[in-house]
Design a protein around this motif. Structure first.
Motif, PDB file in Angstrom:
ATOM      1  N   SER A   1       0.707  -1.163   0.142  1.00  0.00           N
ATOM      2  CA  SER A   1      -0.214   0.064  -0.004  1.00  0.00           C
ATOM      3  C   SER A   1       0.775   1.242   0.074  1.00  0.00           C
ATOM      4  O   SER A   1       1.525   1.729   1.034  1.00  0.00           O
ATOM      5  CB  SER A   1      -0.798   0.117   1.272  1.00  0.00           C
ATOM      6  OG  SER A   1      -1.491   1.349   1.430  1.00  0.00           O
TER       7      SER A   1
ATOM      8  N   PHE B   1      -4.160  -0.477  -1.933  1.00  0.00           N
ATOM      9  CA  PHE B   1      -4.620  -0.648  -0.428  1.00  0.00           C
ATOM     10  C   PHE B   1      -4.320  -2.404  -0.341  1.00  0.00           C
ATOM     11  O   PHE B   1      -5.230  -2.671   0.647  1.00  0.00           O
ATOM     12  CB  PHE B   1      -5.922  -0.193  -0.375  1.00  0.00           C
ATOM     13  CG  PHE B   1      -5.795   1.173  -0.087  1.00  0.00           C
ATOM     14  CD1 PHE B   1      -5.562   1.944   0.938  1.00  0.00           C
ATOM     15  CD2 PHE B   1      -6.094   2.068  -1.363  1.00  0.00           C
ATOM     16  CE1 PHE B   1      -5.508   3.377   1.206  1.00  0.00           C
ATOM     17  CE2 PHE B   1      -6.082   3.298  -0.891  1.00  0.00           C
ATOM     18  CZ  PHE B   1      -6.005   4.056   0.090  1.00  0.00           C
TER      19      PHE B   1
ATOM     20  N   LYS C   1      -0.168   3.559   9.781  1.00  0.00           N
ATOM     21  CA  LYS C   1      -0.923   4.250   8.522  1.00  0.00           C
ATOM     22  C   LYS C   1      -0.090   3.726   7.240  1.00  0.00           C
ATOM     23  O   LYS C   1      -0.819   3.497   6.062  1.00  0.00           O
ATOM     24  CB  LYS C   1      -1.152   5.929   8.591  1.00  0.00           C
ATOM     25  CG  LYS C   1      -2.194   6.144   9.457  1.00  0.00           C
ATOM     26  CD  LYS C   1      -3.562   5.796   8.848  1.00  0.00           C
ATOM     27  CE  LYS C   1      -4.787   6.422   9.747  1.00  0.00           C
ATOM     28  NZ  LYS C   1      -6.022   5.881   9.160  1.00  0.00           N
TER      29      LYS C   1
ATOM     30  N   GLN D   1      -2.954  -5.710   1.175  1.00  0.00           N
ATOM     31  CA  GLN D   1      -2.030  -6.204   2.177  1.00  0.00           C
ATOM     32  C   GLN D   1      -1.966  -7.818   1.864  1.00  0.00           C
ATOM     33  O   GLN D   1      -3.081  -8.229   1.472  1.00  0.00           O
ATOM     34  CB  GLN D   1      -2.831  -5.921   3.391  1.00  0.00           C
ATOM     35  CG  GLN D   1      -2.650  -4.462   4.001  1.00  0.00           C
ATOM     36  CD  GLN D   1      -3.379  -4.317   5.189  1.00  0.00           C
ATOM     37  OE1 GLN D   1      -4.407  -5.024   5.362  1.00  0.00           O
ATOM     38  NE2 GLN D   1      -2.981  -3.495   5.993  1.00  0.00           N
TER      39      GLN D   1
ATOM     40  N   THR E   1       0.196   4.501  -0.151  1.00  0.00           N
ATOM     41  CA  THR E   1      -0.692   5.485   0.270  1.00  0.00           C
ATOM     42  C   THR E   1      -0.242   6.802  -0.366  1.00  0.00           C
ATOM     43  O   THR E   1      -0.890   7.675  -0.465  1.00  0.00           O
ATOM     44  CB  THR E   1      -1.445   5.228   1.419  1.00  0.00           C
ATOM     45  OG1 THR E   1      -0.518   5.579   2.415  1.00  0.00           O
ATOM     46  CG2 THR E   1      -2.004   4.009   1.479  1.00  0.00           C
TER      47      THR E   1
ATOM     48  N   ALA F   1      -1.246   0.655   6.016  1.00  0.00           N
ATOM     49  CA  ALA F   1      -2.734   0.523   5.825  1.00  0.00           C
ATOM     50  C   ALA F   1      -3.537  -0.067   6.775  1.00  0.00           C
ATOM     51  O   ALA F   1      -4.658  -0.765   6.650  1.00  0.00           O
ATOM     52  CB  ALA F   1      -2.859  -0.208   4.539  1.00  0.00           C
TER      53      ALA F   1
END
Length: 299
Positions: free
Chosen positions: A21, A63, A96, A65, A23, A99
């Protein structure tokens, strides 16, 4: 343009292999804001298997995992006035980046001002949260001491601990767990300041380690050690490769300019001066019996 396309395709393949992820990156950099439907193998780093699942757009990819060893749906970080900012914000960044669903909780909703003046607005109070998979308690100095004698806070922590998968602390956050009676008979880490005296008071054994796990309880040494403990928790959940991906995304590779960071690695005069500084503010708290009214802490 051709070279740029090759670079973009290479980056995309690397991300797919990692199943990580990222992000912080703009998904439009990879597919121009559109979406395409394709199926790629998802690597389950925790269990060493590959699951074929369709990826319908870049959001799905970003996103992803690996399947966790333990399902963790909520990580609550309890924050309070006077706490050390990195004790909370460091683990928050790790979780964070991995994720995970991490969020802040305070005794009351509203602003919380940390020891260095950073203020955050917290929209969840202890009255709003009755269960957590993971509870993290950050540390500090005087503000932390006050939490150890707050009956509402201690009662809430004990309630959360009854059903939590993991109960954790960073730095002197272990004092709060100890005051709640959760570290009795446990091995634990905490900030170096009078660590043996403080943990003995709570019936715990000080390990002197960067972080310690004893059953469901994870505790770390001071401040920056919370990053290591949080990464260790990510590693426990998802495995080595995913943890390396998190570390790479954060470019976590500490290389301090001088040797230090613990009393043993610091010059003796520095270690003594730092202890004297903390003693000036906290020695009464160290010497106070458990359950002593707040007046004892700072007189």
């Amino acid at each position: 343009m051709h070279f740029k396309k090759i670079i973009n395709n290479t980056l995309l393949r690397l991300i797919i292999v990692l199943g990580f992820s990222l992000t912080a990156f703009n998904i439009h950099a990879f597919n121009g804001g559109g979406s395409s439907k394709f199926s790629m193998p998802k690597h389950d780093f925790a269990n060493g298997s590959v699951n074929n699942q369709p990826i319908t757009n870049m959001d799905d990819l970003m996103f992803r995992q690996p399947n966790p060893n333990v399902n963790v749906n909520g990580i609550g970080i309890f924050v309070y006035d006077g706490m050390f900012s990195l004790d909370a914000l460091g683990p928050y960044q790790v979780f964070k980046t991995a994720a995970l669903n991490a969020f802040f909780i305070a005794k009351k909703k509203g602003p919380v001002t940390m020891s260095n003046g950073i203020t955050i607005n917290v929209d969840k109070s202890i009255d709003d949260v009755s269960k957590l998979d993971v509870l993290l308690i950050p540390g500090g100095a005087g503000g932390t001491a006050m939490q150890t004698i707050d009956p509402e806070v201690l009662a809430w922590i004990k309630q959360i601990d009854q059903t939590s998968i993991f109960t954790t602390s960073v730095c002197t956050g272990a004092w709060i767990l100890g005051a709640a009676g959760l570290l009795e008979g446990k091995d634990a880490s905490t900030h170096w300041y009078r660590a043996n005296e403080m943990l003995t008071k709570f019936g715990a054994d000080y390990t002197g380690k960067r972080w310690t796990r004893d059953g469901k309880y994870w505790t770390s040494a001071g401040v920056t050690a919370g990053l290591d403990m949080s990464l260790a928790l990510v590693n426990h959940l998802f495995g080595k490769e995913y943890t390396q991906a998190v570390m790479l995304d954060m470019e976590y590779d500490p290389q301090p300019p001088v040797k230090g960071g613990t009393p043993k690695k610091s010059a003796p005069i520095i270690a003594q001066l730092m202890q004297d500084m903390y003693d000036f503010f906290l020695i009464n708290f160290v010497n106070c019996p458990l359950g002593t009214p707040g007046a004892c802490l700072f007189n």
